[in-house]
Design a protein around this motif. Structure first.
Motif, mmCIF file in Angstrom:
data_model
loop_
_atom_site.group_PDB
_atom_site.id
_atom_site.type_symbol
_atom_site.label_atom_id
_atom_site.label_comp_id
_atom_site.label_asym_id
_atom_site.label_seq_id
_atom_site.Cartn_x
_atom_site.Cartn_y
_atom_site.Cartn_z
ATOM 1 N N LYS A 82 -20.204 -9.210 38.358
ATOM 2 C CA LYS A 82 -19.834 -8.301 37.262
ATOM 3 C C LYS A 82 -21.067 -7.633 36.660
ATOM 4 O O LYS A 82 -21.001 -6.470 36.236
ATOM 5 N N GLU A 83 -22.180 -8.324 36.682
ATOM 6 C CA GLU A 83 -23.445 -7.707 36.235
ATOM 7 C C GLU A 83 -23.826 -6.565 37.168
ATOM 8 O O GLU A 83 -24.280 -5.500 36.719
ATOM 9 N N TYR A 84 -23.648 -6.775 38.477
ATOM 10 C CA TYR A 84 -23.909 -5.711 39.464
ATOM 11 C C TYR A 84 -23.042 -4.491 39.166
ATOM 12 O O TYR A 84 -23.526 -3.345 39.182
ATOM 13 N N ILE A 85 -21.769 -4.710 38.873
ATOM 14 C CA ILE A 85 -20.848 -3.605 38.584
ATOM 15 C C ILE A 85 -21.324 -2.820 37.365
ATOM 16 O O ILE A 85 -21.384 -1.590 37.381
ATOM 17 N N ILE A 86 -21.700 -3.528 36.315
ATOM 18 C CA ILE A 86 -22.114 -2.877 35.066
ATOM 19 C C ILE A 86 -23.464 -2.179 35.217
ATOM 20 O O ILE A 86 -23.617 -1.001 34.879
ATOM 21 N N LYS A 87 -24.459 -2.905 35.754
ATOM 22 C CA LYS A 87 -25.814 -2.342 35.872
ATOM 23 C C LYS A 87 -25.868 -1.121 36.787
ATOM 24 O O LYS A 87 -26.712 -0.236 36.595
ATOM 25 N N ASN A 88 -25.009 -1.082 37.790
ATOM 26 C CA ASN A 88 -25.040 0.013 38.754
ATOM 27 C C ASN A 88 -23.957 1.061 38.503
ATOM 28 O O ASN A 88 -23.771 1.955 39.327
ATOM 29 N N ASN A 89 -23.250 0.903 37.366
ATOM 30 C CA ASN A 89 -22.226 1.879 36.980
ATOM 31 C C ASN A 89 -21.223 2.115 38.117
ATOM 32 O O ASN A 89 -20.897 3.245 38.458
ATOM 33 N N VAL A 90 -20.770 1.010 38.708
ATOM 34 C CA VAL A 90 -19.845 1.076 39.841
ATOM 35 C C VAL A 90 -18.417 1.030 39.327
ATOM 36 O O VAL A 90 -18.086 0.200 38.470
ATOM 37 N N SER A 91 -17.584 1.908 39.849
ATOM 38 C CA SER A 91 -16.181 1.919 39.440
ATOM 39 C C SER A 91 -15.392 0.918 40.263
ATOM 40 O O SER A 91 -15.573 0.809 41.481
ATOM 41 N N VAL A 92 -14.506 0.189 39.588
ATOM 42 C CA VAL A 92 -13.607 -0.762 40.241
ATOM 43 C C VAL A 92 -12.193 -0.250 40.046
ATOM 44 O O VAL A 92 -11.815 0.137 38.935
ATOM 45 N N TYR A 93 -11.416 -0.252 41.120
ATOM 46 C CA TYR A 93 -10.076 0.327 41.077
ATOM 47 C C TYR A 93 -9.007 -0.725 41.334
ATOM 48 O O TYR A 93 -9.256 -1.740 41.978
ATOM 49 N N SER A 94 -7.796 -0.431 40.849
ATOM 50 C CA SER A 94 -6.658 -1.324 41.072
ATOM 51 C C SER A 94 -6.034 -1.030 42.435
ATOM 52 O O SER A 94 -6.250 0.043 43.021
ATOM 53 N N VAL A 95 -5.214 -1.956 42.911
ATOM 54 C CA VAL A 95 -4.542 -1.747 44.190
ATOM 55 C C VAL A 95 -3.587 -0.556 44.099
ATOM 56 O O VAL A 95 -3.436 0.206 45.067
ATOM 57 N N ASP A 96 -2.952 -0.343 42.940
ATOM 58 C CA ASP A 96 -2.043 0.798 42.794
ATOM 59 C C ASP A 96 -2.807 2.117 42.864
ATOM 60 O O ASP A 96 -2.350 3.083 43.484
ATOM 61 N N TRP A 97 -3.985 2.164 42.219
ATOM 62 C CA TRP A 97 -4.807 3.369 42.286
ATOM 63 C C TRP A 97 -5.237 3.625 43.734
ATOM 64 O O TRP A 97 -5.192 4.758 44.211
ATOM 65 N N MET A 98 -5.623 2.567 44.434
ATOM 66 C CA MET A 98 -6.067 2.716 45.822
ATOM 67 C C MET A 98 -4.926 3.202 46.716
ATOM 68 O O MET A 98 -5.145 3.999 47.638
ATOM 69 N N ARG A 99 -3.718 2.727 46.450
ATOM 70 C CA ARG A 99 -2.569 3.183 47.248
ATOM 71 C C ARG A 99 -2.342 4.676 47.039
ATOM 72 O O ARG A 99 -2.106 5.424 47.994
ATOM 73 N N ASP A 100 -2.425 5.113 45.772
ATOM 74 C CA ASP A 100 -2.270 6.546 45.488
ATOM 75 C C ASP A 100 -3.392 7.353 46.143
ATOM 76 O O ASP A 100 -3.163 8.454 46.651
ATOM 77 N N PHE A 101 -4.594 6.824 46.105
ATOM 78 C CA PHE A 101 -5.734 7.465 46.776
ATOM 79 C C PHE A 101 -5.466 7.582 48.282
ATOM 80 O O PHE A 101 -5.702 8.628 48.891
ATOM 81 N N PHE A 102 -4.949 6.520 48.872
ATOM 82 C CA PHE A 102 -4.721 6.505 50.317
ATOM 83 C C PHE A 102 -3.716 7.577 50.742
ATOM 84 O O PHE A 102 -3.905 8.236 51.767
ATOM 85 N N ILE A 103 -2.654 7.761 49.963
ATOM 86 C CA ILE A 103 -1.602 8.700 50.377
ATOM 87 C C ILE A 103 -1.720 10.064 49.694
ATOM 88 O O ILE A 103 -0.827 10.902 49.835
ATOM 89 N N SER A 104 -2.821 10.307 48.984
ATOM 90 C CA SER A 104 -2.952 11.582 48.269
ATOM 91 C C SER A 104 -2.829 12.764 49.227
ATOM 92 O O SER A 104 -3.300 12.724 50.364
ATOM 93 N N ASN A 105 -2.165 13.807 48.728
ATOM 94 C CA ASN A 105 -1.937 15.042 49.501
ATOM 95 C C ASN A 105 -1.038 14.846 50.713
ATOM 96 O O ASN A 105 -1.063 15.659 51.636
ATOM 97 N N ARG A 106 -0.257 13.773 50.737
ATOM 98 C CA ARG A 106 0.623 13.546 51.881
ATOM 99 C C ARG A 106 2.000 13.157 51.369
ATOM 100 O O ARG A 106 2.117 12.291 50.506
ATOM 101 N N ASP A 107 3.026 13.765 51.933
ATOM 102 C CA ASP A 107 4.387 13.403 51.539
ATOM 103 C C ASP A 107 4.935 12.361 52.519
ATOM 104 O O ASP A 107 4.304 12.041 53.530
#
Length: 200
Positions: A82-107
């Motif tokens: 968690k220190e790595y995430i904060i110090k490096n300003n890394v974004s962490v995403y939820s599984v629902d966000w990742m699913r939407d990312f995966f199917i973006s622009n596709r019906d």
């Protein structure tokens, strides 16, 4: 900035080689991360030592390089994740966000059609693979780092990231890690279609 532009920005980062997707597991929780693949090493010290041995880096620069890597986190662990995430300003995403990312622009229709193509290609088709293949595959994680079970996997075939893991870890370049992720955490399973087949 809307979600679609977020998706396109991240896809651009992956395509340009700036970032890759990793799944980290600690204390039973899955974290979906976009970061430079260099930061997905467990311990950078052997790599920097190899640079010195090969004459690519001066020995006197070793301590400085190690202490500045990953903003002061040369060895990544469950305790400092968690220190790595904060110090490096890394974004962490939820599984629902990742699913939407995966199917973006596709019906649904285009998803079903392309999944049928994947299955046909793997079983019977002999012509060159569709240019779409890599465009889809880059939305899958390339790294799996499980601190709970000490498992390190990656599909960045051109580099030996597994050598950064401690000797008591199971570490290798292998696409089997899709099977290690619980079904509910596999954002690439859409309506029963398992797009992990893109890694075969």
């Amino acid at each position: 900035m809307n979600l679609e532009s977020d998706y396109q920005r991240l896809l651009g980062n992956i395509l340009n080689g700036e970032k890759d997707i990793a799944i980290f597991v600690l204390d039973g929780k899955h974290y979906y991360v976009f970061d430079s693949k260099d930061n997905y090493c467990i311990d950078v010290r052997p790599e920097y030592q190899a640079y010195i041995d090969e004459g690519w880096m001066k020995a006197e620069l070793y301590e400085q390089a190690v202490s500045s890597f990953r903003n002061g986190i040369p060895v990544l662990s469950k305790d400092n994740f968690k220190e790595y995430i904060i110090k490096n300003n890394v974004s962490v995403y939820s599984v629902d966000w990742m699913r939407d990312f995966f199917i973006s622009n596709r019906d649904s229709r285009s998803l079903t059609y392309f999944y049928g193509y994947i299955e046909r290609f793997l079983s019977t088709l002999v012509e060159p693979v569709s240019p779409e293949w890599d465009g889809w595959r880059m939305r899958l994680p390339k790294f799996y780092i499980n601190f709970d079970k000490k498992i390190y996997r990656h599909t960045d075939w051109d580099r030996h990231h597994e050598t950064s893991a401690p000797s008591d870890w199971s570490a290798q370049a292998n696409s089997d890690f899709g099977l290690l992720v619980p079904d509910k955490e596999q954002y690439w399973i859409i309506n029963g279609m398992n797009f992990w087949k893109l890694n075969m």
